[in-house]
Design a protein around this motif. Structure first.
Motif, PDB file in Angstrom:
ATOM      1  N   PRO A 123       0.803  -1.234   0.000  1.00  0.00           N
ATOM      2  CA  PRO A 123       0.000   0.000   0.000  1.00  0.00           C
ATOM      3  C   PRO A 123       0.832   1.277   0.000  1.00  0.00           C
ATOM      4  O   PRO A 123       0.340   2.339  -0.364  1.00  0.00           O
ATOM      5  CB  PRO A 123      -0.820  -0.120   1.290  1.00  0.00           C
ATOM      6  N   HIS A 124       2.103   1.164   0.401  1.00  0.00           N
ATOM      7  CA  HIS A 124       2.968   2.343   0.458  1.00  0.00           C
ATOM      8  C   HIS A 124       4.302   2.025  -0.198  1.00  0.00           C
ATOM      9  O   HIS A 124       4.746   0.866  -0.195  1.00  0.00           O
ATOM     10  CB  HIS A 124       3.202   2.770   1.910  1.00  0.00           C
ATOM     11  N   PRO A 125       4.969   3.032  -0.768  1.00  0.00           N
ATOM     12  CA  PRO A 125       6.298   2.791  -1.345  1.00  0.00           C
ATOM     13  C   PRO A 125       7.286   2.375  -0.262  1.00  0.00           C
ATOM     14  O   PRO A 125       7.048   2.560   0.930  1.00  0.00           O
ATOM     15  CB  PRO A 125       6.675   4.158  -1.941  1.00  0.00           C
ATOM     16  N   GLU A 126       8.408   1.812  -0.695  1.00  0.00           N
ATOM     17  CA  GLU A 126       9.448   1.426   0.252  1.00  0.00           C
ATOM     18  C   GLU A 126      10.390   2.617   0.451  1.00  0.00           C
ATOM     19  O   GLU A 126      10.771   3.290  -0.514  1.00  0.00           O
ATOM     20  CB  GLU A 126      10.210   0.215  -0.284  1.00  0.00           C
ATOM     21  N   TYR A 127      10.764   2.852   1.711  1.00  0.00           N
ATOM     22  CA  TYR A 127      11.580   4.025   2.035  1.00  0.00           C
ATOM     23  C   TYR A 127      12.826   3.620   2.807  1.00  0.00           C
ATOM     24  O   TYR A 127      12.864   2.580   3.469  1.00  0.00           O
ATOM     25  CB  TYR A 127      10.784   5.009   2.910  1.00  0.00           C
ATOM     26  N   PHE A 128      13.852   4.504   2.701  1.00  0.00           N
ATOM     27  CA  PHE A 128      14.921   4.494   3.684  1.00  0.00           C
ATOM     28  C   PHE A 128      14.397   5.247   4.902  1.00  0.00           C
ATOM     29  O   PHE A 128      13.742   6.288   4.765  1.00  0.00           O
ATOM     30  CB  PHE A 128      16.183   5.182   3.150  1.00  0.00           C
ATOM     31  N   THR A 129      14.646   4.704   6.097  1.00  0.00           N
ATOM     32  CA  THR A 129      14.074   5.302   7.299  1.00  0.00           C
ATOM     33  C   THR A 129      15.161   5.627   8.315  1.00  0.00           C
ATOM     34  O   THR A 129      16.277   5.105   8.246  1.00  0.00           O
ATOM     35  CB  THR A 129      13.052   4.357   7.956  1.00  0.00           C
ATOM     36  N   ALA A 130      14.801   6.489   9.252  1.00  0.00           N
ATOM     37  CA  ALA A 130      15.685   6.828  10.376  1.00  0.00           C
ATOM     38  C   ALA A 130      14.814   7.148  11.569  1.00  0.00           C
ATOM     39  O   ALA A 130      13.638   7.497  11.423  1.00  0.00           O
ATOM     40  CB  ALA A 130      16.575   8.021  10.021  1.00  0.00           C
ATOM     41  N   GLN A 131      15.370   6.986  12.755  1.00  0.00           N
ATOM     42  CA  GLN A 131      14.615   7.327  13.957  1.00  0.00           C
ATOM     43  C   GLN A 131      14.259   8.806  13.936  1.00  0.00           C
ATOM     44  O   GLN A 131      15.110   9.655  13.686  1.00  0.00           O
ATOM     45  CB  GLN A 131      15.417   6.982  15.218  1.00  0.00           C
ATOM     46  N   PHE A 132      12.984   9.066  14.209  1.00  0.00           N
ATOM     47  CA  PHE A 132      12.493  10.437  14.110  1.00  0.00           C
ATOM     48  C   PHE A 132      13.087  11.318  15.210  1.00  0.00           C
ATOM     49  O   PHE A 132      13.237  10.889  16.346  1.00  0.00           O
ATOM     50  CB  PHE A 132      10.966  10.456  14.224  1.00  0.00           C
ATOM     51  N   LEU A 212      -8.889  -4.392   4.233  1.00  0.00           N
ATOM     52  CA  LEU A 212      -8.537  -5.657   4.870  1.00  0.00           C
ATOM     53  C   LEU A 212      -9.688  -6.652   4.793  1.00  0.00           C
ATOM     54  O   LEU A 212      -9.485  -7.841   4.523  1.00  0.00           O
ATOM     55  CB  LEU A 212      -8.155  -5.415   6.336  1.00  0.00           C
ATOM     56  N   TYR A 213     -10.894  -6.160   5.039  1.00  0.00           N
ATOM     57  CA  TYR A 213     -12.052  -7.065   4.983  1.00  0.00           C
ATOM     58  C   TYR A 213     -12.272  -7.570   3.555  1.00  0.00           C
ATOM     59  O   TYR A 213     -12.535  -8.764   3.339  1.00  0.00           O
ATOM     60  CB  TYR A 213     -13.307  -6.344   5.476  1.00  0.00           C
ATOM     61  N   TYR A 223      -7.611 -18.900  -0.733  1.00  0.00           N
ATOM     62  CA  TYR A 223      -6.450 -19.322  -1.527  1.00  0.00           C
ATOM     63  C   TYR A 223      -5.477 -18.173  -1.802  1.00  0.00           C
ATOM     64  O   TYR A 223      -4.408 -18.385  -2.375  1.00  0.00           O
ATOM     65  CB  TYR A 223      -6.911 -19.920  -2.859  1.00  0.00           C
ATOM     66  N   LYS A 224      -5.830 -16.969  -1.397  1.00  0.00           N
ATOM     67  CA  LYS A 224      -4.997 -15.800  -1.670  1.00  0.00           C
ATOM     68  C   LYS A 224      -3.932 -15.615  -0.584  1.00  0.00           C
ATOM     69  O   LYS A 224      -4.100 -16.031   0.565  1.00  0.00           O
ATOM     70  CB  LYS A 224      -5.863 -14.542  -1.726  1.00  0.00           C
ATOM     71  N   GLU A 225      -2.841 -14.962  -0.955  1.00  0.00           N
ATOM     72  CA  GLU A 225      -1.847 -14.584   0.046  1.00  0.00           C
ATOM     73  C   GLU A 225      -2.403 -13.479   0.938  1.00  0.00           C
ATOM     74  O   GLU A 225      -3.414 -12.848   0.616  1.00  0.00           O
ATOM     75  CB  GLU A 225      -0.562 -14.107  -0.642  1.00  0.00           C
ATOM     76  N   GLN A 226      -1.734 -13.236   2.053  1.00  0.00           N
ATOM     77  CA  GLN A 226      -2.200 -12.229   3.002  1.00  0.00           C
ATOM     78  C   GLN A 226      -1.553 -10.869   2.708  1.00  0.00           C
ATOM     79  O   GLN A 226      -0.366 -10.815   2.356  1.00  0.00           O
ATOM     80  CB  GLN A 226      -1.854 -12.644   4.430  1.00  0.00           C
ATOM     81  N   PRO A 227      -2.297  -9.779   2.902  1.00  0.00           N
ATOM     82  CA  PRO A 227      -1.710  -8.438   2.737  1.00  0.00           C
ATOM     83  C   PRO A 227      -0.928  -8.043   3.996  1.00  0.00           C
ATOM     84  O   PRO A 227      -1.378  -7.229   4.812  1.00  0.00           O
ATOM     85  CB  PRO A 227      -2.943  -7.550   2.523  1.00  0.00           C
ATOM     86  N   LEU A 228       0.255  -8.614   4.147  1.00  0.00           N
ATOM     87  CA  LEU A 228       0.990  -8.493   5.407  1.00  0.00           C
ATOM     88  C   LEU A 228       1.387  -7.054   5.732  1.00  0.00           C
ATOM     89  O   LEU A 228       1.363  -6.642   6.893  1.00  0.00           O
ATOM     90  CB  LEU A 228       2.228  -9.392   5.362  1.00  0.00           C
ATOM     91  N   GLU A 229       1.761  -6.285   4.711  1.00  0.00           N
ATOM     92  CA  GLU A 229       2.123  -4.887   4.948  1.00  0.00           C
ATOM     93  C   GLU A 229       0.929  -4.101   5.483  1.00  0.00           C
ATOM     94  O   GLU A 229       1.071  -3.279   6.389  1.00  0.00           O
ATOM     95  CB  GLU A 229       2.635  -4.250   3.645  1.00  0.00           C
ATOM     96  N   LEU A 230      -0.230  -4.356   4.921  1.00  0.00           N
ATOM     97  CA  LEU A 230      -1.436  -3.659   5.353  1.00  0.00           C
ATOM     98  C   LEU A 230      -1.832  -4.075   6.770  1.00  0.00           C
ATOM     99  O   LEU A 230      -2.256  -3.240   7.581  1.00  0.00           O
ATOM    100  CB  LEU A 230      -2.573  -3.951   4.373  1.00  0.00           C
ATOM    101  N   ILE A 231      -1.679  -5.371   7.088  1.00  0.00           N
ATOM    102  CA  ILE A 231      -1.963  -5.859   8.447  1.00  0.00           C
ATOM    103  C   ILE A 231      -1.036  -5.176   9.441  1.00  0.00           C
ATOM    104  O   ILE A 231      -1.459  -4.721  10.514  1.00  0.00           O
ATOM    105  CB  ILE A 231      -1.787  -7.389   8.517  1.00  0.00           C
ATOM    106  N   GLU A 237       3.056  -4.335  14.435  1.00  0.00           N
ATOM    107  CA  GLU A 237       3.960  -5.435  14.121  1.00  0.00           C
ATOM    108  C   GLU A 237       3.677  -6.695  14.943  1.00  0.00           C
ATOM    109  O   GLU A 237       3.872  -7.813  14.465  1.00  0.00           O
ATOM    110  CB  GLU A 237       5.416  -5.012  14.346  1.00  0.00           C
ATOM    111  N   LYS A 238       3.223  -6.542  16.179  1.00  0.00           N
ATOM    112  CA  LYS A 238       3.032  -7.708  17.053  1.00  0.00           C
ATOM    113  C   LYS A 238       1.951  -8.636  16.502  1.00  0.00           C
ATOM    114  O   LYS A 238       2.124  -9.855  16.464  1.00  0.00           O
ATOM    115  CB  LYS A 238       2.673  -7.254  18.467  1.00  0.00           C
ATOM    116  N   ILE A 239       0.836  -8.076  16.077  1.00  0.00           N
ATOM    117  CA  ILE A 239      -0.218  -8.891  15.466  1.00  0.00           C
ATOM    118  C   ILE A 239       0.197  -9.314  14.061  1.00  0.00           C
ATOM    119  O   ILE A 239      -0.069 -10.438  13.624  1.00  0.00           O
ATOM    120  CB  ILE A 239      -1.548  -8.113  15.447  1.00  0.00           C
ATOM    121  N   GLY A 240       0.876  -8.420  13.350  1.00  0.00           N
ATOM    122  CA  GLY A 240       1.329  -8.735  11.998  1.00  0.00           C
ATOM    123  C   GLY A 240       2.218  -9.956  11.958  1.00  0.00           C
ATOM    124  O   GLY A 240       2.065 -10.829  11.086  1.00  0.00           O
TER     125      GLY A 240
END
Length: 853
Positions: A123-132, A212-213, A223-231, A237-240
């Motif tokens: 759902p979102h592009p991939e980024y380089f990240t740093a602690q805010f 998600l629904y 039979y579909k894969e899961q949208p893990l990024e969206l989850i 992350e803990k539920i993901g």
């Protein structure tokens, strides 16, 4: 003026329609007790929340659906978000990553039907990240302050503030945290809002709940894969990571299920040609073999060919492929755990968890611990004075906890003994009834007294297991609280140990009994062993106990899975329906977004704990006893496909949105899986040796067979010892004495009546026993050598992930360096311009002074 009836019922904003609701607190004024104390706590708590920078808006109870509930809506403004994002070390995007996500391979095109659209999967592009950090806001890609922090990060920040906000001083102690207020019923609930309705998109903002629904929580997408990024973006992350683990486990089960099904099909096609079954079913062989009675007095002698169908059914699971499948599963479980380590490492990189530190919420002191502590001491790390409970104050609770767990395990074992007694006492009844009833004569060929006793005993055992499990869940939570764990992490670890140990004994004890104890210590005719000197020990069928173990395993495993899925689906649905039915008393009022979510079931702090526990217990059924039931992986695969969609459905539609939390692994469950994997090697080796009939057949094939063309010919007769009927004691002799034979047969390797050491174990017994022990040692050594080799060959972190982590760290450092360098240049230019202006002003002043003179 704001008009409530003009506001959308799905609005997730304050009345101004601008400020987003990040969290909701609810309470009902209870006029019965402590009303003034609770009101003062709420006033102080909300005053301190405002001091911390949060903005609050209160909905009066007169505007609520039931006319009783107050709602406190909380919004975190930009300054609060940037401050606590820095405190929590939240990583935010600094530059879009131009590295392609995946390489398109032919396999990707083959798996096209199971793939999700890229807009859902990523759902979102991939980024380089740093602690805010708020002092470097220009570094981050902030296009819109309102949407820069995702809703999961916003509710995590607000919960962090709520969990530390003080609400007064009581008994000389400073009290703080929303959890304490919830425990004391000062507030009835605290929860973040869902994005909107799950069955339709929102009008003015992105509704991730609906996405998600639509693409995940419906069974038609099984039979579909899961949208893990969206989850991960929506639930944290803990539920993901739980859904990543469940999905990965299900994928690996597919390979085990295919091999297990192939072994079952092999048994099915080779069933008619099986020499042992042929001999048992032959009227001239099995029909002429008279077997000794299976119980005292009430049971009569019987002919071996009455177990014809049972022997054929036994061959389905007890054939040459059993050994292969047991060894295969030993390798499979190792590959599963090693590949999961790799998947977890890849996930840490993809979800920015490489430098993850334990969540502060998990390490926070529990309110119950603080309330019970009367001592204080300085924390050596923080140098702050903290509550402290000395060991001598905990020992009584630890002793109570240990005694309670031991008592319940003893209760499980005693219930198992009770079921065994039931089977022993009922076997004679079944045998007599089926012998006397003429209407049952046509079903005796397949519905034998042994099968009837086994089925009813297994069903009764399953019912007892579920009842004990229900009560122990309540008791284990209570005794864990009595131990007064210091932090939430200690509480969860203690509860995990208790629940797993109990459920291990509860679910597996009956399977261990059938696999390793039943039929092993029965004695022989004339000298049987008796339980409590009353009931004769259970015997296995002439074909062994493997069929009964398969029956026991199937009933418990399938019954538990079906009951669990029905319970997970029906309970929240019924509970939410009843709560909404009670609440909808003022239909002319607006049923707002926060009220809709308030009427949903709470997922709770231990929601994931029970999901992991359920999966780990299933893993035990798949690995510990799989040699007896090659279809276990297939049943687990089917269950998990359903389980993923049921869990997705209930989280998306039936539960309040959980507070987002971070996790980089499945925690202590990984250690439990490793322990069960090691144990499974031993259990399957023992099942093949002592429960299956494969080793005695091989010993006969290579050492005792007299037939050079058909080596297995005569095995059935060889495996049965002879007993002289005249040697029966009076208490064992059948009541019907009308017979024309003098001997009967029984399953064992013992000397015949005319031997000088009659009824003692024969030399073949010791040969078979030696072969069994040899097989166990060889199989375990092979399995462990392969396990260690695979663990050594497969790195925990894939090489490409190691390179990507290094590359990303290098790029992040470069971006930060360039940012600081540019900032330094700007400051230098600014300072240089200021200096030049200052010099020009000084020169102008000097020239003016000269001209004046």
């Amino acid at each position: 003026m704001f008009q409530r009836d003009e506001q959308s019922k799905d609005s997730i904003f304050f009345r101004d329609g601008i400020r987003q609701i990040d969290f909701v607190l609810s309470y009902v004024e209870d006029a019965k007790k402590d009303v003034d104390i609770k009101a003062e706590r709420r006033r102080e708590f909300e005053r301190n929340l405002r001091k911390s920078g949060l903005e609050l808006e209160i909905e009066d109870k007169r505007d609520s659906e039931n006319g009783k509930t107050y709602f406190v809506k909380i919004h975190a403004p930009w300054e609060v978000l940037v401050t606590y994002a820095e405190v929590l070390g939240i990583k935010m995007p600094i530059k879009e990553n131009d590295t392609p996500r995946t390489q398109h391979t032919p396999l990707n095109y083959m798996l096209g039907p199971v793939k999700l659209p890229d807009t859902v999967k990523y759902p979102h592009p991939e980024y380089f990240t740093a602690q805010f950090t708020r002092h470097r806001q220009e570094l981050f890609l902030i296009e819109d302050e309102a949407t820069f922090f995702p809703s999961s990060s916003r509710n995590r920040i607000v919960y962090y503030i709520l969990s530390r906000c003080p609400f007064g001083i009581e008994d000389g102690k400073k009290k703080f945290g929303i959890e304490r207020l919830l425990t004391s019923n000062t507030y009835s609930s605290a929860y973040p809002l869902h994005d909107g309705q799950y069955w339709k998109p929102s009008e003015h903002c992105l509704n991730e709940r609906y996405i998600l629904y639509k693409h995940w929580a419906r069974f038609s997408f099984f039979y579909k894969e899961q949208p893990l990024e969206l989850i991960r973006n929506y639930f944290g992350e803990k539920i993901g990571i739980y859904f990543v683990f469940l999905g990965f486990y299900t994928e690996m089960l597919f390979f085990a299920a295919v091999v297990g099904l192939a072994c079952f099909i092999y048994g099915l096609f080779s069933m008619e040609g099986n020499q042992s079954s042929t001999e048992i079913c032959d009227p001239n062989i099995g029909g002429q073999i008279i077997m000794c009675p299976l119980c005292d007095k009430m049971c009569d002698f019987w002919r071996l060919n009455t177990t014809c169908l049972a022997s054929k059914f036994s061959h389905l699971f007890d054939n040459e492929s059993t050994v292969f499948f047991a060894i295969f599963m030993g390798i499979w479980v190792t590959l599963f755990l090693e590949f999961w380590k790799q998947r977890q490492a890849r996930l840490e990189y993809e979800w920015d968890l490489v430098d993850f530190e334990e969540e502060q919420q998990q390490l926070q002191l529990r309110p119950e611990f603080e309330a019970m502590c009367k001592h204080r001491k300085i924390n050596p790390v923080t140098k702050e004075i903290e509550p402290h409970m000395p060991l001598h104050a905990r020992i009584p609770w630890y002793m109570l906890s240990g005694a309670t767990v031991t008592l319940w395990m003893a209760l499980v074992l005693s219930s198992m003994v009770s079921v065994i007694v039931y089977r022993l006492s009922l076997f004679a009844t079944f045998a007599t009834f089926m012998e006397s009833e003429d209407s049952l004569q046509h079903v005796k060929s397949f519905f034998t007294p042994q099968l009837a006793t086994s089925l009813t005993g297994s069903c009764l055992n399953f019912i007892v297991i579920m009842i004990l499990n229900f009560f122990y869940e309540k008791i284990s939570a209570w005794i864990t609280k009595m131990e007064i764990p210091r932090t939430y992490q200690e509480y969860e670890s203690s509860l995990t140990l208790k629940m797993f140990l109990f459920q291990f004994v509860n679910y597996y004890s009956s399977c261990f009994y059938v696999a390793f104890f039943k039929g092993k210590l029965v004695g022989y005719p004339g000298k049987y062993t008796y339980m409590f000197n009353k009931w004769r020990s259970e015997e296995c069928d002439p074909g062994g106990c493997l069929v009964e173990l398969t029956t026991q395993l199937t009933i418990i495993m399938v019954g538990r899975q079906v009951f669990g899925n029905i319970n997970e689906a029906i309970y929240p649905l019924a509970f939410n329906w009843w709560r909404r039915r009670k609440a909808r008393t003022n239909s002319e009022k607006l049923y707002s977004r926060w009220e809709q979510d308030h009427d949903l079931e709470s997922f709770g702090n231990l929601g994931l704990f029970y999901e992991y526990l359920e999966t780990v217990i299933q893993f035990g059924f798949v690995t510990l006893f799989v040699a007896s039931f090659p279809l276990a992986p297939l049943l687990a695969l089917i269950n998990n496909i359903v389980e993923i969609r049921v869990d997705a459905w209930k989280l998306t539609t039936q539960y309040r949105r959980p507070v987002a939390a971070k996790a980089h692994s499945i925690g202590v469950w990984q250690d439990i899986l490793h322990a069960m994997a090691v144990l499974s090697v031993a259990t399957n080796a023992f099942i093949v040796s002592f429960t299956s009939d494969i080793i005695p057949r091989l010993v006969y094939y290579y050492a005792y067979s007299q037939n050079t063309t058909q080596r297995f010919s005569g095995y059935v007769n060889n495996s049965l010892s002879v007993f002289l009927i005249a040697d029966f004691p009076n208490h064992s002799m059948p009541l019907d004495n009308n017979r024309d034979f003098t001997t009967c047969r029984y399953r064992d390797y013992r000397n015949p009546p005319d031997h000088e050491h009659k009824y003692a174990h024969s030399m073949q017994f010791w040969h078979v026993l030696a072969a069994k022990m040899t097989f166990i040692i060889v199989m375990e050594h092979i399995a462990f050598i392969v396990k260690f080799l695979l663990a050594w060959m497969i790195p925990d972190i894939p090489k490409d992930i190691v390179e990507k982590i290094k590359q990303e760290k290098l790029m992040t450092v470069k971006i930060l360096h360039d940012f600081e360098l540019n900032k330094l240049k700007e400051n230098w230019v600014l300072n240089h311009n200021t200096y030049d202006k200052h010099v020009l002003m000084e020169e102008s002043k000097a020239q003016l002074a000269k001209s004046t003179i």
